[in-house]
Motif scaffolding. Structure first.
Motif, mmCIF file in Angstrom:
data_model
loop_
_atom_site.group_PDB
_atom_site.id
_atom_site.type_symbol
_atom_site.label_atom_id
_atom_site.label_comp_id
_atom_site.label_asym_id
_atom_site.label_seq_id
_atom_site.Cartn_x
_atom_site.Cartn_y
_atom_site.Cartn_z
ATOM 1 N N LEU A 99 16.876 -52.351 15.939
ATOM 2 C CA LEU A 99 17.956 -51.438 16.272
ATOM 3 C C LEU A 99 18.951 -51.332 15.123
ATOM 4 C CD1 LEU A 99 19.323 -49.678 18.439
ATOM 5 C CD2 LEU A 99 20.345 -51.762 19.361
ATOM 6 N N ALA A 100 19.307 -52.473 14.536
ATOM 7 C CA ALA A 100 20.223 -52.453 13.391
ATOM 8 C C ALA A 100 19.635 -51.659 12.233
ATOM 9 C CB ALA A 100 20.532 -53.887 12.955
ATOM 10 N N ALA A 101 18.342 -51.783 12.011
ATOM 11 C CA ALA A 101 17.697 -51.027 10.934
ATOM 12 C C ALA A 101 17.747 -49.534 11.205
ATOM 13 C CB ALA A 101 16.246 -51.494 10.763
ATOM 14 N N VAL A 102 17.574 -49.144 12.466
ATOM 15 C CA VAL A 102 17.661 -47.724 12.829
ATOM 16 C C VAL A 102 19.056 -47.188 12.517
ATOM 17 C CG1 VAL A 102 17.709 -46.126 14.783
ATOM 18 C CG2 VAL A 102 15.844 -47.765 14.568
ATOM 19 N N GLY A 114 24.166 -45.140 8.170
ATOM 20 C CA GLY A 114 24.826 -45.980 7.181
ATOM 21 C C GLY A 114 25.526 -45.186 6.088
ATOM 22 N N GLY A 115 26.811 -45.465 5.884
ATOM 23 C CA GLY A 115 27.592 -44.804 4.846
ATOM 24 C C GLY A 115 28.046 -43.400 5.184
ATOM 25 N N GLN A 116 27.850 -42.976 6.434
ATOM 26 C CA GLN A 116 28.195 -41.605 6.822
ATOM 27 C C GLN A 116 29.431 -41.578 7.724
ATOM 28 O OE1 GLN A 116 24.744 -39.886 8.665
ATOM 29 N NE2 GLN A 116 23.381 -40.483 7.005
ATOM 30 N N ARG A 117 30.166 -40.498 7.615
ATOM 31 C CA ARG A 117 31.302 -40.281 8.518
ATOM 32 C C ARG A 117 30.746 -39.753 9.838
ATOM 33 N NH1 ARG A 117 36.341 -40.813 7.144
ATOM 34 N NH2 ARG A 117 35.804 -40.770 4.917
ATOM 35 N N GLY A 129 27.213 -49.591 8.171
ATOM 36 C CA GLY A 129 25.852 -50.095 8.296
ATOM 37 C C GLY A 129 25.656 -50.680 9.678
ATOM 38 N N ALA A 130 24.924 -51.766 9.769
ATOM 39 C CA ALA A 130 24.688 -52.424 11.051
ATOM 40 C C ALA A 130 24.231 -53.845 10.789
ATOM 41 C CB ALA A 130 23.649 -51.678 11.876
ATOM 42 N N GLU A 131 24.546 -54.725 11.735
ATOM 43 C CA GLU A 131 24.195 -56.141 11.611
ATOM 44 C C GLU A 131 23.690 -56.647 12.954
ATOM 45 O OE1 GLU A 131 26.373 -60.317 10.215
ATOM 46 O OE2 GLU A 131 27.564 -58.712 11.134
ATOM 47 N N ALA A 132 22.580 -57.359 12.933
ATOM 48 C CA ALA A 132 22.041 -57.989 14.132
ATOM 49 C C ALA A 132 22.129 -59.496 13.987
ATOM 50 C CB ALA A 132 20.592 -57.573 14.356
ATOM 51 N N VAL A 133 22.616 -60.150 15.032
ATOM 52 C CA VAL A 133 22.628 -61.615 15.087
ATOM 53 C C VAL A 133 22.149 -61.999 16.478
ATOM 54 C CG1 VAL A 133 23.954 -63.716 14.763
ATOM 55 C CG2 VAL A 133 24.634 -61.632 13.546
ATOM 56 N N GLY A 134 20.960 -62.560 16.565
ATOM 57 C CA GLY A 134 20.401 -62.850 17.872
ATOM 58 C C GLY A 134 20.260 -61.571 18.673
ATOM 59 N N LYS A 135 20.845 -61.549 19.863
ATOM 60 C CA LYS A 135 20.789 -60.369 20.725
ATOM 61 C C LYS A 135 22.048 -59.515 20.613
ATOM 62 C CE LYS A 135 17.800 -62.817 24.011
ATOM 63 N NZ LYS A 135 17.594 -63.232 25.411
ATOM 64 N N HIS A 136 22.855 -59.761 19.581
ATOM 65 C CA HIS A 136 24.121 -59.063 19.406
ATOM 66 C C HIS A 136 24.026 -58.081 18.244
ATOM 67 C CE1 HIS A 136 26.435 -61.916 22.011
ATOM 68 N NE2 HIS A 136 25.377 -62.664 21.721
ATOM 69 N N LEU A 137 24.592 -56.889 18.438
ATOM 70 C CA LEU A 137 24.634 -55.856 17.409
ATOM 71 C C LEU A 137 26.083 -55.627 17.013
ATOM 72 C CD1 LEU A 137 23.123 -53.529 15.829
ATOM 73 C CD2 LEU A 137 23.751 -52.055 17.758
#
Length: 343
Positions: free
Chosen positions: A10-13, A19-22, A45-53
């Protein structure tokens, strides 16, 4: 509930699509009032840690993610949460991630044909809509959706154990995992579901990891050797990396998949991404013990059992998973890893 590999996908999507867009943000449901003050900011951007976005927002794309002005939208999907996507061709690479949901605009498409994503009216249940130049994402049914500053984000991270999908160049994550298990009297079956011990594991990974390690789920963590725990960590890292790459959990060797190729479905079934694709490993062939209670073990023929640990169902083979402690002469004899195979 999505397991950790799904949240990393999901973070990659989000990183690819926004990412980087207004972006424009809104809360059609009205339950996320902070959407108004994020509207018009840049999603860094986006960051995933465990089940948290975590979705970091800033006034401009040049802002460092560590800058105090950055605000993080923290999302935990829980049992019923889902992100659904619509946009230009190739925008997201997925139509939905999370609990099963209709596609964005699916009802309109059924009656009117293909609909321009810019004209799709959000459903009343949408907690947060994020719209960028190429597409949009709608969030429904999350357990958590909140805006955090850097300190708030860190407080969430401090509650979590190591994530097998995050880089671990110095081995500190593996050491934390090993220490968290070996200092506890709690059963290994319960420890693997404790997000303070390891972040991102759900019921499927728990059941399959223990089968592959030949470990009885009821053995106390303190009875395991460091070597046992290290081998589990390495297996988990590779299994979840495969899941993050493909969107599917597959733990079986190819030669075992046609043996008793059945699972005991729940009312809604055990769903995986790409189930409709004839080229993927079917879920009936993907697992050794998960949802296979009352069926013969693929390897030894013993009836797979189910029970309860910490209010969650655990699945295991009582013959293959006989190892109960370091005194049992444990050796790593589980099947070769599927991520190294053509699956």
């Amino acid at each position: 509930m999505p397991e950790g590999h799904t949240v990393h996908r999901l973070a990659a999507v989000f990183a690819r699509g926004f990412g980087g867009q207004r972006v424009r943000t809104s809360s059609p449901q009205g339950r996320f009032s902070d959407a108004a003050r994020l509207d018009g900011q840049v999603l860094l951007g986006a960051e995933a840690v465990g089940k948290h976005l975590f979705l970091p927002f800033a006034p401009s794309a040049e802002v460092d993610p560590a800058d105090p002005s950055v605000r993080h939208v923290h999302v935990h999907l829980g049992l019923y949460g889902s992100w659904t996507f619509a946009g230009d061709p190739g925008f997201a690479g997925a139509h939905a991630i999370g609990a099963p949901r209709l596609r964005v605009g699916e009802r309109e498409e059924e009656s009117e044909g293909t609909v321009d994503w810019r004209r799709i009216v959000p459903r009343e249940t949408v907690r947060l809509r994020i719209a960028g130049p190429r597409g949009l994402a709608d969030l429904t049914g999350p357990t958590a959706c909140e805006v955090l500053d850097a300190e708030g984000r860190q407080r969430v991270l401090d509650r979590l154990g190591p994530d097998p999908l995050r880089p671990d160049p110095d081995g500190s994550a593996r050491r934390r995992f090993v220490e968290g298990i070996r200092r506890s009297r709690t059963t290994i079956g319960a420890l693997l579901m404790d997000q303070k011990v390891v972040a991102g594991i759900g019921n499927i990974y728990r059941a399959e990891l223990l089968f592959r390690a030949r470990l009885d789920p009821f053995v106390p963590g303190r009875d395991l050797t460091a070597g046992m725990c290290e081998e589990m960590w390495e297996d988990l890292v590779a299994l979840m990396a495969y899941g993050a790459r493909t969107g599917r959990i597959v733990t079986t060797q190819p030669e075992h998949r046609q043996i008793e190729a059945r699972i005991v479905e729940r009312s809604r079934g055990t769903r995986q991404n790409g189930d409709e694709d004839p080229d993927v490993v079917p879920r009936e062939e993907s697992f050794y013990v998960y949802h296979r209670q009352t069926l013969p073990c693929r390897l030894c023929g013993t009836t797979v059992r189910s029970g309860e640990i910490a209010a969650r169902t655990v699945f295991w083979c009582p013959r293959c998973q006989r190892v109960r402690s370091r005194r049992a002469g444990w050796t790593r004899e589980h099947p070769a890893a599927p991520w190294a195979l053509a699956v």
